[in-house]
Motif scaffolding. Structure first.
Motif, PDB file in Angstrom:
ATOM      1  N   VAL A 158       0.826  -1.201   0.000  1.00  0.00           N
ATOM      2  CA  VAL A 158       0.000   0.000   0.000  1.00  0.00           C
ATOM      3  C   VAL A 158       0.865   1.259   0.000  1.00  0.00           C
ATOM      4  O   VAL A 158       0.502   2.269  -0.615  1.00  0.00           O
ATOM      5  CB  VAL A 158      -0.974  -0.005   1.209  1.00  0.00           C
ATOM      6  N   ALA A 159       2.028   1.217   0.655  1.00  0.00           N
ATOM      7  CA  ALA A 159       2.931   2.369   0.658  1.00  0.00           C
ATOM      8  C   ALA A 159       3.482   2.619  -0.731  1.00  0.00           C
ATOM      9  O   ALA A 159       3.614   3.772  -1.169  1.00  0.00           O
ATOM     10  CB  ALA A 159       4.066   2.141   1.651  1.00  0.00           C
ATOM     11  N   ILE A 160       3.807   1.561  -1.430  1.00  0.00           N
ATOM     12  CA  ILE A 160       4.325   1.705  -2.785  1.00  0.00           C
ATOM     13  C   ILE A 160       3.263   2.287  -3.702  1.00  0.00           C
ATOM     14  O   ILE A 160       3.538   3.168  -4.532  1.00  0.00           O
ATOM     15  CB  ILE A 160       4.824   0.339  -3.301  1.00  0.00           C
ATOM     16  N   ARG A 161       2.011   1.825  -3.537  1.00  0.00           N
ATOM     17  CA  ARG A 161       0.924   2.376  -4.359  1.00  0.00           C
ATOM     18  C   ARG A 161       0.749   3.865  -4.091  1.00  0.00           C
ATOM     19  O   ARG A 161       0.532   4.653  -5.021  1.00  0.00           O
ATOM     20  CB  ARG A 161      -0.390   1.636  -4.075  1.00  0.00           C
ATOM     21  N   LEU A 162       0.847   4.265  -2.843  1.00  0.00           N
ATOM     22  CA  LEU A 162       0.696   5.675  -2.491  1.00  0.00           C
ATOM     23  C   LEU A 162       1.813   6.502  -3.101  1.00  0.00           C
ATOM     24  O   LEU A 162       1.570   7.580  -3.664  1.00  0.00           O
ATOM     25  CB  LEU A 162       0.694   5.831  -0.970  1.00  0.00           C
ATOM     26  N   GLU A 163       3.043   6.038  -3.001  1.00  0.00           N
ATOM     27  CA  GLU A 163       4.183   6.771  -3.545  1.00  0.00           C
ATOM     28  C   GLU A 163       4.045   6.939  -5.063  1.00  0.00           C
ATOM     29  O   GLU A 163       4.267   8.019  -5.601  1.00  0.00           O
ATOM     30  CB  GLU A 163       5.482   6.034  -3.224  1.00  0.00           C
ATOM     31  N   VAL A 164       3.672   5.874  -5.736  1.00  0.00           N
ATOM     32  CA  VAL A 164       3.556   5.931  -7.187  1.00  0.00           C
ATOM     33  C   VAL A 164       2.449   6.883  -7.603  1.00  0.00           C
ATOM     34  O   VAL A 164       2.615   7.722  -8.496  1.00  0.00           O
ATOM     35  CB  VAL A 164       3.305   4.524  -7.767  1.00  0.00           C
ATOM     36  N   ALA A 165       1.303   6.786  -6.937  1.00  0.00           N
ATOM     37  CA  ALA A 165       0.162   7.641  -7.296  1.00  0.00           C
ATOM     38  C   ALA A 165       0.450   9.108  -7.038  1.00  0.00           C
ATOM     39  O   ALA A 165       0.172   9.967  -7.866  1.00  0.00           O
ATOM     40  CB  ALA A 165      -1.077   7.199  -6.517  1.00  0.00           C
ATOM     41  N   ALA A 166       1.041   9.413  -5.879  1.00  0.00           N
ATOM     42  CA  ALA A 166       1.288  10.807  -5.520  1.00  0.00           C
ATOM     43  C   ALA A 166       2.469  11.386  -6.270  1.00  0.00           C
ATOM     44  O   ALA A 166       2.537  12.602  -6.506  1.00  0.00           O
ATOM     45  CB  ALA A 166       1.529  10.917  -4.016  1.00  0.00           C
ATOM     46  N   GLY A 167       3.421  10.536  -6.655  1.00  0.00           N
ATOM     47  CA  GLY A 167       4.622  11.041  -7.305  1.00  0.00           C
ATOM     48  C   GLY A 167       4.538  11.135  -8.810  1.00  0.00           C
ATOM     49  O   GLY A 167       5.425  11.679  -9.454  1.00  0.00           O
ATOM     50  N   SER A 168       3.465  10.633  -9.396  1.00  0.00           N
ATOM     51  CA  SER A 168       3.328  10.661 -10.845  1.00  0.00           C
ATOM     52  C   SER A 168       3.190  12.083 -11.355  1.00  0.00           C
ATOM     53  O   SER A 168       2.471  12.907 -10.787  1.00  0.00           O
ATOM     54  CB  SER A 168       2.098   9.847 -11.280  1.00  0.00           C
ATOM     55  N   SER A 169       3.893  12.389 -12.427  1.00  0.00           N
ATOM     56  CA  SER A 169       3.796  13.733 -13.007  1.00  0.00           C
ATOM     57  C   SER A 169       2.429  13.989 -13.612  1.00  0.00           C
ATOM     58  O   SER A 169       2.048  15.127 -13.848  1.00  0.00           O
ATOM     59  CB  SER A 169       4.871  13.907 -14.092  1.00  0.00           C
ATOM     60  N   GLU A 170       1.658  12.919 -13.854  1.00  0.00           N
ATOM     61  CA  GLU A 170       0.328  13.072 -14.429  1.00  0.00           C
ATOM     62  C   GLU A 170      -0.762  12.912 -13.378  1.00  0.00           C
ATOM     63  O   GLU A 170      -1.945  12.817 -13.710  1.00  0.00           O
ATOM     64  CB  GLU A 170       0.128  12.025 -15.538  1.00  0.00           C
ATOM     65  N   ALA A 171      -0.369  12.880 -12.108  1.00  0.00           N
ATOM     66  CA  ALA A 171      -1.349  12.633 -11.046  1.00  0.00           C
ATOM     67  C   ALA A 171      -2.343  13.780 -10.950  1.00  0.00           C
ATOM     68  O   ALA A 171      -1.977  14.944 -11.021  1.00  0.00           O
ATOM     69  CB  ALA A 171      -0.639  12.448  -9.705  1.00  0.00           C
ATOM     70  N   VAL A 172      -3.614  13.454 -10.819  1.00  0.00           N
ATOM     71  CA  VAL A 172      -4.639  14.464 -10.623  1.00  0.00           C
ATOM     72  C   VAL A 172      -5.229  14.353  -9.233  1.00  0.00           C
ATOM     73  O   VAL A 172      -6.004  15.201  -8.822  1.00  0.00           O
ATOM     74  CB  VAL A 172      -5.762  14.342 -11.680  1.00  0.00           C
ATOM     75  N   VAL A 173      -4.885  13.291  -8.517  1.00  0.00           N
ATOM     76  CA  VAL A 173      -5.373  13.121  -7.152  1.00  0.00           C
ATOM     77  C   VAL A 173      -4.377  13.777  -6.201  1.00  0.00           C
ATOM     78  O   VAL A 173      -3.233  13.363  -6.111  1.00  0.00           O
ATOM     79  CB  VAL A 173      -5.531  11.627  -6.808  1.00  0.00           C
ATOM     80  N   LEU A 174      -4.826  14.822  -5.512  1.00  0.00           N
ATOM     81  CA  LEU A 174      -3.945  15.570  -4.637  1.00  0.00           C
ATOM     82  C   LEU A 174      -4.162  15.228  -3.178  1.00  0.00           C
ATOM     83  O   LEU A 174      -3.420  15.692  -2.322  1.00  0.00           O
ATOM     84  CB  LEU A 174      -4.155  17.075  -4.852  1.00  0.00           C
ATOM     85  N   CYS A 175      -5.185  14.425  -2.874  1.00  0.00           N
ATOM     86  CA  CYS A 175      -5.473  14.059  -1.488  1.00  0.00           C
ATOM     87  C   CYS A 175      -5.757  12.574  -1.396  1.00  0.00           C
ATOM     88  O   CYS A 175      -6.633  12.059  -2.093  1.00  0.00           O
ATOM     89  CB  CYS A 175      -6.670  14.856  -0.956  1.00  0.00           C
ATOM     90  N   HIS A 176      -5.004  11.891  -0.535  1.00  0.00           N
ATOM     91  CA  HIS A 176      -5.209  10.467  -0.298  1.00  0.00           C
ATOM     92  C   HIS A 176      -5.636  10.256   1.147  1.00  0.00           C
ATOM     93  O   HIS A 176      -4.997  10.781   2.071  1.00  0.00           O
ATOM     94  CB  HIS A 176      -3.938   9.669  -0.584  1.00  0.00           C
ATOM     95  N   VAL A 177      -6.712   9.516   1.343  1.00  0.00           N
ATOM     96  CA  VAL A 177      -7.237   9.222   2.671  1.00  0.00           C
ATOM     97  C   VAL A 177      -6.917   7.764   2.983  1.00  0.00           C
ATOM     98  O   VAL A 177      -7.468   6.851   2.352  1.00  0.00           O
ATOM     99  CB  VAL A 177      -8.758   9.467   2.738  1.00  0.00           C
ATOM    100  N   LEU A 178      -6.013   7.538   3.947  1.00  0.00           N
ATOM    101  CA  LEU A 178      -5.654   6.187   4.356  1.00  0.00           C
ATOM    102  C   LEU A 178      -6.640   5.747   5.428  1.00  0.00           C
ATOM    103  O   LEU A 178      -6.637   6.277   6.540  1.00  0.00           O
ATOM    104  CB  LEU A 178      -4.224   6.153   4.900  1.00  0.00           C
ATOM    105  N   ALA A 179      -7.501   4.798   5.097  1.00  0.00           N
ATOM    106  CA  ALA A 179      -8.570   4.379   6.002  1.00  0.00           C
ATOM    107  C   ALA A 179      -8.413   2.918   6.369  1.00  0.00           C
ATOM    108  O   ALA A 179      -8.118   2.072   5.520  1.00  0.00           O
ATOM    109  CB  ALA A 179      -9.934   4.615   5.355  1.00  0.00           C
ATOM    110  N   GLY A 180      -8.614   2.620   7.655  1.00  0.00           N
ATOM    111  CA  GLY A 180      -8.524   1.235   8.100  1.00  0.00           C
ATOM    112  C   GLY A 180      -8.687   1.141   9.596  1.00  0.00           C
ATOM    113  O   GLY A 180      -8.653   2.151  10.313  1.00  0.00           O
ATOM    114  N   MET A 181      -8.858  -0.069  10.091  1.00  0.00           N
ATOM    115  CA  MET A 181      -9.045  -0.288  11.519  1.00  0.00           C
ATOM    116  C   MET A 181      -7.799   0.119  12.298  1.00  0.00           C
ATOM    117  O   MET A 181      -6.717   0.310  11.731  1.00  0.00           O
ATOM    118  CB  MET A 181      -9.363  -1.760  11.778  1.00  0.00           C
TER     119      MET A 181
END
Length: 297
Positions: free
Chosen positions: A70-93
Motif C-alpha cells: 500500500v505504501a508503494i501504491r501511495l508513492e507511485v500515485a502521488a509522485g506521478s507527473s500526471e497525477a490528478v489526485v492531490l489528497c489520499h485518505v488512508l482508512a482502516g481499523m
C-alpha cells in the motif's frame, strides 16, 4: 466609508511603505485599531523568506518498518507527473499502521526536498487542526496576529491557495469527515494532502480525494517483519513457528509488534508465547505499556 476608500487609493498609489506619509491629518486621527484592521485587509502579510519549514512532529519510524504494498501504491500515485489526485485518505481499523505509512511518506517528501512546507497535524479534534494551521501561518507569512487562532488559520489556508511553493499537509487520526469541514487544504497543483482515519466513508471520496484502504499485513510482510524483529536472537523462529504465530494473530501489525516485544522482553521463544495465547492468558502475553515501542502505544 470615505476613510477606507481613501486608504485603498493610498495603498494603490504609493504602496504600504509610503502610506503613512500620504495620510491627511484627519485620517491620522482615526483610531489605531481601525487603521491596523484596514491595513491587515488591504495589505496581506508578506510571505516569509524562510526557505523551508516543518510544522509539527513526524512520528519516528517504527522498528523494522516494512515497505508495504500500500505504501508503494501511495508513492507511485502521488509522485506521478500526471497525477490528478492531490489528497489520499488512508482508512482502516486501528493497529494496521496508517500513521506509520503516512509518516514514511511525509518523511521521504521532506528529506528529499520535494516540499517547501510540511505540516503534520494530530487531527483527532477539529480545534487541533485550527491550532496547527495557526502555527503554520506564523512560519510561512510575516505579520500574523496570533491572538485569534481561527483568523491565523484562515491566513494559512490563503497562503496554500496562493503560493507556488510545494507543500504537504498530513491530517493524522481524523475521526470523521465533518471534523475537517471548512479546513480542507485548498485543491492546488502545488499541494498534497494525506489523511489517516479509522472511519471508512464515501464522503472522503469527493473533490478529487481518494480513499486508500489499509488492511492487514500480507503473509509475506508479516513474515518479513517478525524475522527482522527476531534477528540476532534465538526465539524459535523457524518458518513453521513464524507462520503459526502470524496465523494466530491475524496478521495485524500492532498485534505482531506487541507479541515480538513481549517475546524479546521476557526472553521466551515463540512456542511458549503461543501456548500462552492458546491458554487464553492474554493479559500475560502482551508487554506492559512502558515496554512497548513509542510508535505502538
Amino acid at each position: 466609508n470615505a476613510f477606507e476608500a481613501a486608504l485603498r487609493e493610498g495603498v494603490a498609489a504609493t504602496g504600504p511603505a509610503e502610506l503613512v506619509q500620504a495620510l491627511d491629518a484627519q485620517w491620522i486621527r482615526a483610531s489605531l485599531s481601525e487603521l491596523r484592521d484596514l491595513l491587515r485587509r488591504l495589505v496581506p502579510p508578506a510571505e516569509s523568506s524562510l526557505a523551508r519549514c516543518l510544522i509539527g512532529v513526524i512520528p519516528a519510524a517504527a522498528d523494522c518498518f516494512q515497505a508495504r504494498e500500500v505504501a508503494i501504491r501511495l508513492e507511485v500515485a502521488a509522485g506521478s507527473s500526471e497525477a490528478v489526485v492531490l489528497c489520499h485518505v488512508l482508512a482502516g481499523m486501528g493497529g494496521v499502521g496508517k500513521t506509520q505509512l503516512a509518516a514514511a511518506y511525509a518523511r521521504r517528501a521532506w528529506d528529499t526536498g520535494q516540499v517547501a512546507a510540511l505540516v503534520w497535524v494530530t487531527a483527532s479534534a477539529p480545534q487541533r487542526i485550527v491550532d496547527a494551521y495557526a502555527r503554520a501561518a506564523q512560519r510561512v507569512a510575516r505579520g500574523i496576529d496570533t491572538a485569534d487562532p481561527a483568523t491565523a488559520a484562515r491566513r494559512f489556508m490563503e497562503w496554500m491557495a496562493e503560493t507556488s511553493k510545494p507543500w504537504l499537509v498530513v491530517l493524522d487520526d481524523v475521526q470523521r469527515p465533518g471534523d475537517v469541514a471548512g479546513w480542507w487544504p485548498p485543491d492546488r497543483p502545488a499541494g498534497r494532502v494525506v489523511v489517516t482515519t479509522r472511519h471508512r466513508s464515501g464522503a472522503w471520496q469527493e473533490r478529487r480525494r481518494v480513499q486508500v484502504d489499509v488492511d492487514l499485513f500480507t503473509p509475506e510482510e508479516a513474515r518479513a517483519y517478525l524475522y527482522a524483529k527476531f534477528a540476532g536472537g534465538d526465539y524459535g523462529q523457524s518458518d513453521v513457528e513464524i507462520d503459526a504465530l502470524v496465523d494466530d494473530l491475524g496478521r495485524l501489525p500492532l498485534a505482531l509488534a506487541q507479541a515480538a516485544a513481549f517475546i524479546i522482553n521476557e526472553d521466551i521463544d515463540i512456542p511458549v508465547y503461543r501456548r500462552l495465547l492458546d491458554e487464553r492468558l492474554l493479559a500475560h502475553a502482551v508487554p506492559e505499556d512502558p515496554d512497548l515501542p513509542d510508535d505502538q502505544r
